[in-house]
Design a protein around this motif. Structure first.
Motif, PDB file in Angstrom:
ATOM      1  N   CYS A 176       0.812  -1.237   0.000  1.00 48.70           N
ATOM      2  CA  CYS A 176       0.000   0.000   0.000  1.00 48.70           C
ATOM      3  C   CYS A 176       0.831   1.266   0.000  1.00 48.70           C
ATOM      4  N   GLY A 177       2.141   1.148   0.232  1.00 50.31           N
ATOM      5  CA  GLY A 177       2.990   2.338   0.221  1.00 50.31           C
ATOM      6  C   GLY A 177       2.508   3.383   1.201  1.00 50.31           C
ATOM      7  N   VAL A 187      -1.469  -4.171   3.395  1.00 49.74           N
ATOM      8  CA  VAL A 187      -0.236  -4.838   3.799  1.00 49.74           C
ATOM      9  C   VAL A 187       0.950  -4.149   3.128  1.00 49.74           C
ATOM     10  N   SER A 223       7.269  -1.721   4.393  1.00 48.04           N
ATOM     11  CA  SER A 223       7.991  -0.565   4.940  1.00 48.04           C
ATOM     12  C   SER A 223       7.233   0.072   6.096  1.00 48.04           C
ATOM     13  N   THR A 233       5.425  -8.845   4.751  1.00 51.16           N
ATOM     14  CA  THR A 233       5.384  -9.198   3.334  1.00 51.16           C
ATOM     15  C   THR A 233       4.062  -9.926   3.078  1.00 51.16           C
ATOM     16  N   TYR A 287       1.329  -1.873  -8.706  1.00 50.49           N
ATOM     17  CA  TYR A 287       2.797  -1.780  -8.827  1.00 50.49           C
ATOM     18  C   TYR A 287       3.465  -2.394  -7.592  1.00 50.49           C
TER      19      TYR A 287
END
Ligand SMILES: C[S@@+](CC[C@H](N)C(=O)[O-])C[C@H]1O[C@@H](n2cnc3c(N)ncnc32)[C@H](O)[C@@H]1O
Length: 219
Positions: free
Chosen positions: A60-61, A79, A82, A106, A124
């Protein structure tokens, strides 16, 4: 839902390969904001006509899609490897007064409830490829019967060889690899390359075309 799914990212509850987290944390920490902050165009286009339900946002950045989905009435689980990105994402949701379940893991280690999402969206996602196709199978396993998988990637990256970076397309999962695993339990609704509705700004703004795979799980 499992214990590692929480309203705020756990400080040390990460589930997954520490090297993957470190790589992405470094990338995010390099900039105050890495992506555009806007929802992805392919997601917005493909959701027209879908009734909000339970959605999983994979990778999801900084949370632009997750926040947009929650605002649209979706019950969002997101999820992400980072922790730097997740803190930003959680902040955006908080500012908007929206609730999202953030999972710091992950995809393959996230212990997500199987076959329980009406939509699995991976925009992406940069998933690493393994011989057992674990990431591809995890994407498919998360979709509920009757639900939709939407996987979007940058066109051309799957064949791109760069001499001045470590990027090797063979290391990553591309939509064609997921499409190859779809059996008679799935109906492919979209499998194409098309011009990208690019967000203004952000590190990925130079990519002009998307690969879009959309498939419905029949049973
Ligand atoms: C290219 S970015 C896309 C971020 C976001 N979906 C967007 O469109 O703005 C890929 C994201 O996937 C995350 N990621 C990489 N591998 C992952 C994995 N195995 N599981 C979950 N997230 C992962 C990265 O940390 C990064 O935030």
């Amino acid at each position: 839902m499992t214990d590692n799914i929480a309203a705020v990212p756990p400080a040390d509850g990460y589930l997954g390969d520490p090297a993957v987290r470190a790589e992405w944390d470094n990338r995010y920490a390099d900039r105050h904001q890495l992506w555009s902050g806007r929802p992805n165009g392919a997601l917005v286009a493909e959701l027209a006509g879908l009734t909000p339900g339970r959605v999983l946002d994979v990778g999801c950045g900084e949370g632009a899609d997750a926040v947009w989905l929650a605002r649209g009435g979706w019950d969002v689980t997101a999820v992400e490897v980072s922790g730097v990105a997740l803190e930003r994402a959680a902040g955006h949701a908080r500012d908007a007064g929206l609730t999202v379940r953030w999972v710091h893991a992950t995809l393959t280690e996230a212990a997500l409830p199987p076959a329980s999402f009406d939509l699995v969206s991976a925009q992406y996602p940069a998933l690493l490829r393994t011989p057992d196709a674990a990431a591809e199978r995890a994407l498919l396993a998360a979709v509920a019967p009757g639900g939709t998988l939407l996987l979007v990637h940058h066109a051309g990256m799957d064949t791109q060889h760069s001499h001045d970076s470590d990027f090797d397309p063979a290391d990553y999962v591309w939509p064609s690899m997921v499409a190859d695993l779809l059996d008679e339990d799935w109906e492919i609704q979209v499998d194409e390359q098309r011009p990208r509705v690019a967000p203004d700004g952000g590190a990925g703004a130079h990519h002009t075309d998307d690969l879009v795979l959309r498939a419905r799980r029949l049973r």
